[in-house]
Design an enzyme around this catalytic site. Structure first.
Site, PDB file in Angstrom:
ATOM      1  N   LEU A 135       0.871  -1.174   0.000  1.00  0.00           N
ATOM      2  CA  LEU A 135       0.000   0.000   0.000  1.00  0.00           C
ATOM      3  C   LEU A 135       0.903   1.218   0.000  1.00  0.00           C
ATOM      4  O   LEU A 135       1.617   1.477   0.968  1.00  0.00           O
ATOM      5  CB  LEU A 135      -0.907  -0.002   1.228  1.00  0.00           C
ATOM      6  CG  LEU A 135      -1.778   1.247   1.437  1.00  0.00           C
ATOM      7  CD1 LEU A 135      -2.670   1.500   0.236  1.00  0.00           C
ATOM      8  CD2 LEU A 135      -2.610   1.111   2.704  1.00  0.00           C
ATOM      9  N   PHE A 137       1.343   4.683   0.570  1.00  0.00           N
ATOM     10  CA  PHE A 137       0.568   5.688   1.297  1.00  0.00           C
ATOM     11  C   PHE A 137       1.443   6.779   1.901  1.00  0.00           C
ATOM     12  O   PHE A 137       1.202   7.963   1.724  1.00  0.00           O
ATOM     13  CB  PHE A 137      -0.256   5.001   2.392  1.00  0.00           C
ATOM     14  CG  PHE A 137      -1.068   5.950   3.235  1.00  0.00           C
ATOM     15  CD1 PHE A 137      -2.287   6.424   2.779  1.00  0.00           C
ATOM     16  CD2 PHE A 137      -0.619   6.346   4.487  1.00  0.00           C
ATOM     17  CE1 PHE A 137      -3.045   7.303   3.549  1.00  0.00           C
ATOM     18  CE2 PHE A 137      -1.362   7.224   5.266  1.00  0.00           C
ATOM     19  CZ  PHE A 137      -2.582   7.705   4.790  1.00  0.00           C
ATOM     20  N   ILE A 384       3.728   4.060  16.533  1.00  0.00           N
ATOM     21  CA  ILE A 384       3.916   5.199  15.625  1.00  0.00           C
ATOM     22  C   ILE A 384       3.714   4.860  14.156  1.00  0.00           C
ATOM     23  O   ILE A 384       3.633   5.769  13.326  1.00  0.00           O
ATOM     24  CB  ILE A 384       5.309   5.839  15.806  1.00  0.00           C
ATOM     25  CG1 ILE A 384       6.428   4.830  15.556  1.00  0.00           C
ATOM     26  CG2 ILE A 384       5.440   6.453  17.192  1.00  0.00           C
ATOM     27  CD1 ILE A 384       7.834   5.425  15.618  1.00  0.00           C
ATOM     28  N   ASP A 386       1.482   2.586  10.978  1.00  0.00           N
ATOM     29  CA  ASP A 386       0.103   2.171  10.700  1.00  0.00           C
ATOM     30  C   ASP A 386      -0.896   3.155  11.317  1.00  0.00           C
ATOM     31  O   ASP A 386      -1.886   2.760  11.932  1.00  0.00           O
ATOM     32  CB  ASP A 386      -0.149   0.756  11.235  1.00  0.00           C
ATOM     33  CG  ASP A 386      -1.428   0.156  10.664  1.00  0.00           C
ATOM     34  OD1 ASP A 386      -1.398  -0.289   9.515  1.00  0.00           O
ATOM     35  OD2 ASP A 386      -2.458   0.140  11.380  1.00  0.00           O
TER      36      ASP A 386
END
Length: 417
Positions: A135, A137, A384, A386
């Site tokens: 992912l 992001f 810290i 996800d």
């Protein structure tokens, strides 16, 4: 009736995963750390774990991250939580590389069309090779406020040119299949960055079809822990992909991302449970076998027993919340609250538990020959990443509390009459 007993099928799955972890993950740290001949580059540490990842593929642990109804072997979120705990009760970096593919596939699972599922899932269902998914992001300037109205939003942008999306920007992962979160600026007013947010799939074939400079690995930050995990900084420069690759259109991308990270919050809680289990097992064995000059083992000292009790209690409490959150995910109006709380409790309790283990053992725990320093370095990332507990997760819970329809105990007991 309230029943915390696992079904025979769940027990069998858990035992199989435990067997895999014991056989493949127990020695993983010695592979990627290799203290006699250290591997200085992240690429070498990451690639040293490829044989373990290949064994995970053969064992069906990648296929199990795709739901059965989509051709995979995966079940409900509670089963994923069981897998995560068993992995993290043994090892972290190698585990994260395996589980990271599940995170990368989640937007595709949630938002993909049947045609996209058929095309993109294939390498993950074959049971061969070492297919990765990610992912895309995080950005160097931070992503916690990506959907805040009037903010700058993602700096990774895509523009539609004919039958292709052209992607440019900064991101931090690369894999077989990457779900790239980006903005399509002309799709909504400038201040509506949420309305501009989309997700586009980028494959290795797409990268190979572009000019060499369209996809560049710029650097890889050296981290305190999880030293074999893969997290390079990537730059897209006019990377072209077909319109078919649009996974979540502008206006839907933010919803898919948030649902993805709601599910993963529960699993980070399970990571914390696994790390507390590993910590407790190690420090209990130490307390039973060490006398430190006393006539009795350290387990008989009240101060030592008190710390052991704190670690074990945190572990049991966090597991209960993780299981409850997993069962409520997607089934109740405010079930997301428990997912976020499971992440906060599991991650922060893991850090506190490793610190207590170090306090218990004393100065010898500071030695590189003991596992506790590595455990602390790895545990520190849980609160810290996800979605940081301060910048994201507590704010998400605050927003739920502020909902006029919020019933504090509906998820716990069901709708109140």
């Amino acid at each position: 009736m309230i029943d915390f007993q696992l079904s025979p099928e769940q027990l069998a799955m858990r035992n199989a995963v435990r067997g895999f972890a014991q056989a493949n993950l127990k020695t993983a740290r010695s592979v990627y750390e290799n203290r006699e001949a250290p591997l200085p580059k992240w690429q070498d540490r990451f690639r040293s774990l490829e044989p373990i990842y290949a064994e995970a593929v053969k064992a069906g642990l990648i296929k199990a991250q795709i739901p059965k109804e989509l051709g995979g072997a995966g079940g409900p979120l509670i089963e994923a939580a069981l897998v995560v705990e068993e992995f993290y009760a043994i090892e972290t970096s190698a585990s994260l590389n395996i589980l990271g593919t599940g995170l990368g596939l989640t937007p595709l699972i949630m938002a993909g069309s049947s045609e996209q599922h058929q095309k993109y899932f294939k390498p993950f269902l074959d049971g061969t090779g070492t297919p990765l998914a990610s992912l895309v992001f995080s950005e160097p300037e931070g992503s916690a406020n990506f959907a805040e109205r009037g903010s700058s939003g993602f700096q990774t942008v895509a523009r539609l040119e004919g039958d292709e999306y052209v992607i440019s920007g900064w991101d931090d992962r690369g894999a077989e299949v990457s779900c790239v979160v980006c903005r399509v600026p002309d799709s909504a007013p400038a201040e509506d960055v949420r309305g501009q947010t989309a997700i586009i799939v980028v494959t290795r074939e797409d990268i190979a079809a572009n000019d060499h400079g369209a996809y560049t690995v710029l650097s890889h930050p050296e981290t305190i822990g999880l030293t074999a995990a893969n997290g390079p900084h990537i730059r897209f420069k006019d990377l072209r992909v077909p319109k078919f690759n649009l996974l979540a259109p502008p206006g839907k991308g933010a919803d898919v991302v948030e649902m993805t990270f709601t599910a993963s919050a529960t699993l980070v809680g399970a990571m914390g449970v696994g790390m507390m289990r590993q910590t407790f097992d190690r420090v209990l064995a130490w307390a039973k076998s060490n006398h430190r000059g006393s006539k009795e083992a350290m387990i008989h000292k009240q101060s030592v027993a008190d710390l052991l009790i704190k670690i074990k209690t945190r572990c049991e409490a966090a597991r209960a919340l993780v299981w409850k959150a997993a069962c409520c995910f997607g089934t109740t109006r405010f079930g997301a609250e428990l997912c976020y709380e499971a992440k906060i409790l599991g991650s922060e309790s893991a850090v506190e538990s490793v610190k207590d283990a170090i306090y218990l053992v004393g100065v010898s725990a500071y030695s590189r020959s003991e596992p506790f320093g590595d455990l602390l370095n790895d545990a520190m990332v849980l609160p810290i990443f996800d979605g940081g507990n301060v910048g994201v997760r507590r704010r998400q819970i605050e927003n739920i509390f502020n909902n006029d329809a919020y019933d504090p105990w509906e998820t716990t007991f069901g709708p109140q009459g």
